[in-house]
Design an enzyme around this catalytic site. Structure first.
Site, PDB file in Angstrom:
ATOM      1  N   ASP A   8       5.716  -0.510  -2.964  1.00  0.00           N
ATOM      2  CA  ASP A   8       4.985   0.675  -2.493  1.00  0.00           C
ATOM      3  C   ASP A   8       3.516   0.372  -2.761  1.00  0.00           C
ATOM      4  O   ASP A   8       3.069   0.426  -3.900  1.00  0.00           O
ATOM      5  CB  ASP A   8       5.470   1.903  -3.267  1.00  0.00           C
ATOM      6  CG  ASP A   8       4.582   3.124  -3.035  1.00  0.00           C
ATOM      7  OD1 ASP A   8       3.751   3.101  -2.098  1.00  0.00           O
ATOM      8  OD2 ASP A   8       4.720   4.098  -3.795  1.00  0.00           O
ATOM      9  N   LYS A  70      -6.665   0.920   0.608  1.00  0.00           N
ATOM     10  CA  LYS A  70      -5.684   1.218   1.645  1.00  0.00           C
ATOM     11  C   LYS A  70      -6.266   2.128   2.733  1.00  0.00           C
ATOM     12  O   LYS A  70      -5.902   2.028   3.903  1.00  0.00           O
ATOM     13  CB  LYS A  70      -4.474   1.885   0.994  1.00  0.00           C
ATOM     14  CG  LYS A  70      -3.346   2.243   1.930  1.00  0.00           C
ATOM     15  CD  LYS A  70      -2.165   2.717   1.108  1.00  0.00           C
ATOM     16  CE  LYS A  70      -1.048   3.258   1.948  1.00  0.00           C
ATOM     17  NZ  LYS A  70       0.084   3.683   1.116  1.00  0.00           N
ATOM     18  N   GLU A 171       6.913   5.088   4.471  1.00  0.00           N
ATOM     19  CA  GLU A 171       7.103   5.632   3.126  1.00  0.00           C
ATOM     20  C   GLU A 171       8.147   6.760   3.095  1.00  0.00           C
ATOM     21  O   GLU A 171       9.029   6.745   2.230  1.00  0.00           O
ATOM     22  CB  GLU A 171       5.753   6.096   2.560  1.00  0.00           C
ATOM     23  CG  GLU A 171       4.891   4.892   2.194  1.00  0.00           C
ATOM     24  CD  GLU A 171       3.413   5.196   2.075  1.00  0.00           C
ATOM     25  OE1 GLU A 171       3.045   6.385   2.108  1.00  0.00           O
ATOM     26  OE2 GLU A 171       2.620   4.243   1.940  1.00  0.00           O
ATOM     27  N   ASP A 193       4.922  14.444   1.039  1.00  0.00           N
ATOM     28  CA  ASP A 193       4.248  13.354   0.325  1.00  0.00           C
ATOM     29  C   ASP A 193       2.764  13.669   0.152  1.00  0.00           C
ATOM     30  O   ASP A 193       1.979  13.573   1.093  1.00  0.00           O
ATOM     31  CB  ASP A 193       4.448  12.053   1.134  1.00  0.00           C
ATOM     32  CG  ASP A 193       3.784  10.846   0.484  1.00  0.00           C
ATOM     33  OD1 ASP A 193       3.099  11.007  -0.546  1.00  0.00           O
ATOM     34  OD2 ASP A 193       3.951   9.731   1.017  1.00  0.00           O
TER      35      ASP A 193
END
Ligand code: AMP
Length: 622
Positions: A8, A70, A171, A193
């Site tokens: 992850d 990211k 994800e 999330d």
């Protein structure tokens, strides 16, 4: 083969997991932490610091400490996301010649994948040590909204770090996999999330081990950092009211406030109040000033109320897109550290009218799902399949009955691929495109999906026309196939849904069958390829020999005639060795003719043969 891990690669924190003996396990980093801050720093001495150690020195080295790389992955410099990053980051973001963004650290520009690669490399090393074996491959997760460029950038990061990226998975899908392992009941799952920088909501359906993402929505400008910022603003305002000192221009003070705010926010997830003590945060003519305050959970919740409210609309939209009422959701999964805040849990409860599942640590659930997907791909985990990948290869039938794959099994969708084919006969005006799905090398062993024809190709010698076949699979698994004559621009296209009617167990059966037949198929494939080459070379040789054969000495003419004869006989042979041998002879004969053609007159290059090589997968004539 080396080990495969699930990663992850988070905006704020990253986590690694493995699956061994059917059990998932978190791989700790070198410091023993189960998650690693996604932070990379460059010191004055040229050292690279990664993870917790990099995060710790961020205050004193903020311009050279890269966090949240990211957010910049696969982004253009002038995109709104990069604009937003520029406002909150203390490091310099620059523009590359192609418009991509870079980060400038100590005079050098790094691409976001390079920064992520430094982190990935560290994660890989820790896993190597933990497992006592080299890790060679990984599955890396990305947000569901990541586009192909961002997914590619993530893959590149893996490659730079020395990891073969088996797959990029979403994800939320990974989170659902982590919950779905070993459970067979049908579920409609909402994955909520809320991480450090972004908010994603995905509605998924799981039936008989098959996962399908029904809808996704979110807010790429909402995350834990915004919650921290609210506390920072409150601290600055309170301090200014009491001391008349504005801390905003003081970079060092700001970094300290940010760290303290995040710590306090996390504490408030379990405690009802938190102490904020920052000695010597500023000074004026009257001496040093300290920040010393208590932040209650109630005050914190008041500060972030509007941020929490912003999660509601995307959830409602995702539900509407999935055509489901909140009551129809059977499970709500929480992902991302920020979902630990009770105010978020309350909001989730309100939206979905049910208690969210908290069995798996929200910081680890995605990595665990990635590790399970490693097991799915390796065949260690049965009865689980993701619908956001192609379950079986897609391709077309080519000359001699071969199956030429355009898209490999488990290719992440949406995806698109083109290959150029040519004709097998002179003046061939029609090409039949036979679309198949399966794992066998021989077309007849696979499932036929559709056939269509491209008609009206301009008459030309075989091998000359260029027919571009394109496969495109959209996010719903709908395949569009088109064939285009590159010379005339003429095009023929059709849409097909390939995965319908195939259950997970049927897919596994087909893969098993392909494995069983693979040796035989390989042999057949070799024979067909040799036969195709033999046929092409034979035709060319016969043609050029009839035109230029007179230029050869008598003994060479004899050799060519014998070889042509032998090639005709070998044509129907099933012996690969004999075919290879005849091909070599035929190549020699062809060379003799070409040499003779060149010797006296210097004719233009004999491109026919090399072209023959290039156009090996020749489309079947109808
Ligand atoms: P992620 O991107 O999933 O690693 O989430 C990181 C975000 O979760 C950061 O903003 C953290 O401050 C936040 N976070 C981590 N632990 C907690 C906690 N116990 N309570 C509230 N927020 C947390």
């Amino acid at each position: 083969m080396g080990k495969v891990i699930g990663i992850d690669l988070g905006t704020t924190n990253s986590c690694v997991a493995i699956l061994e003996g059917g059990v998932t396990q978190i791989v700790p980093n070198k410091e023993g932490g189960r998650t690693t801050p996604s932070v990379v720093a460059f010191t004055e001495k040229g050292e690279r610091l990664i993870g917790q150690i990099a995060k710790r020195q961020a205050i004193t080295n903020s311009a050279n400490t890269i966090y949240a790389a990211k957010r910049l992955m696969g982004r253009k410099y002038d995109s709104p996301e990069v604009e937003r990053a520029r406002q909150v980051c203390s490091y310099e973001i620059t523009e590359a010649a192609n418009g991509d963004c870079r980060v400038r650290v100590r005079g050098r520009d790094y691409s976001p994948p390079e920064i992520s690669a430094i982190l990935l490399q560290r994660l890989k090393l820790a896993a190597d040590e933990f497992l006592g074996d080299e890790v060679t491959e990984a599955i890396i997760t990305v947000p569901a909204y990541f586009d192909d460029i961002q997914r590619q950038a993530t893959k590149d990061a893996g490659k730079i770090a020395g990891l073969k990226v088996q797959r990029i998975i979403n994800e939320p899908t990974a989170a659902a996999l982590a919950y779905g392992l070993g459970k067979h009941e049908n579920e409609r799952i909402a994955v909520f999330d809320l991480g450090g920088g972004t908010f994603d909501i995905s509605i998924m359906e799981m039936a008989d081990g098959v996962f399908e993402v029904l809808s996704t929505c979110g807010d790429s400008f909402l995350g834990g950092e915004d919650f921290d910022q609210r506390i920072v603003d409150w601290m600055i305002d309170t301090f200014e009211q009491e001391t008349k000192i504005d801390l905003r221009p003081d970079r060092l003070a700001l970094q300290r406030l940010k760290e303290a705010a995040e710590r306090s926010k996390c504490e408030l997830s379990t405690a009802t109040e938190s102490q904020l003590n920052l000695p010597f945060i500023a000074a004026d003519s009257t001496g040093p000033k300290h920040f010393n305050k208590t932040l209650t959970r109630a005050k914190f919740e008041e500060l972030v109320a509007d941020l929490v409210s912003r999660t509601t609309e995307p959830c409602q939209k995702a539900l509407a897109d999935a055509k489901l009422a909140p009551e129809e959701i059977t499970k709500v999964l929480l992902v991302g550290g920020q979902t630990r805040s009770p105010i978020i849990i309350n909001r989730v409860r309100e939206i979905f009218k049910r208690e969210p599942s908290i069995e798996i640590n929200p910081d680890e659930v995605v990595a665990i799902g990635a590790a399970i997907q490693v097991g799915v791909l390796a065949g260690d985990v049965k009865d689980l399949i993701l619908l956001d990948v192609i379950p079986l290869a897609l391709g077309i039938e080519t000359r001699g009955g071969l199956f030429t794959k355009l898209l490999e099994r488990n290719s992440t969708i949406p995806t698109k691929k083109s290959l150029v084919f040519t004709t097998v006969a002179d003046n061939q005006q029609v090409v039949e495109v036979h679309v198949l799905q399966g794992e066998r090398e021989i077309a007849a062993g696979n499932r036929s999906l559709a056939k269509f024809e491209l008609v009206g190709i301009q008459p030309a010698p075989r091998g000359l026309p260029q027919v571009e076949v394109t496969f495109e699979v959209d996010a719903d698994g709908i395949v569009s196939v088109s064939a285009r004559d590159k010379m005339t621009g003429l095009e023929q296209a059709m849409r097909i849904t390939p995965s319908s009617g195939l259950s997970a167990s049927e897919i596994y059966d087909l893969i098993e069958e392909a494995n069983r037949s693979s040796e035989n198929d390989k042999r057949m494939k070799e024979i067909i390829i040799s036969r195709n080459r033999l046929e092409g070379l034979l035709q060319n040789t016969v043609r050029s020999f009839s035109e230029f054969g007179w230029m050869l000495p008598a003994e060479d003419q004899e050799f060519v005639r014998n070889t042509v004869e032998q090639a005709r006989e070998t044509f129907s042979s099933e012996d690969p060795t004999q075919m290879r041998y005849t091909l070599e002879l035929l190549e020699k004969a062809a060379r003799l003719i070409t040499d003779a053609m060149f010797r006296p007159t210097g004719l233009a290059s004999g491109a026919t043969h090399s072209q023959e090589e290039e156009t090996a997968p020749v489309s079947e004539a109808s």
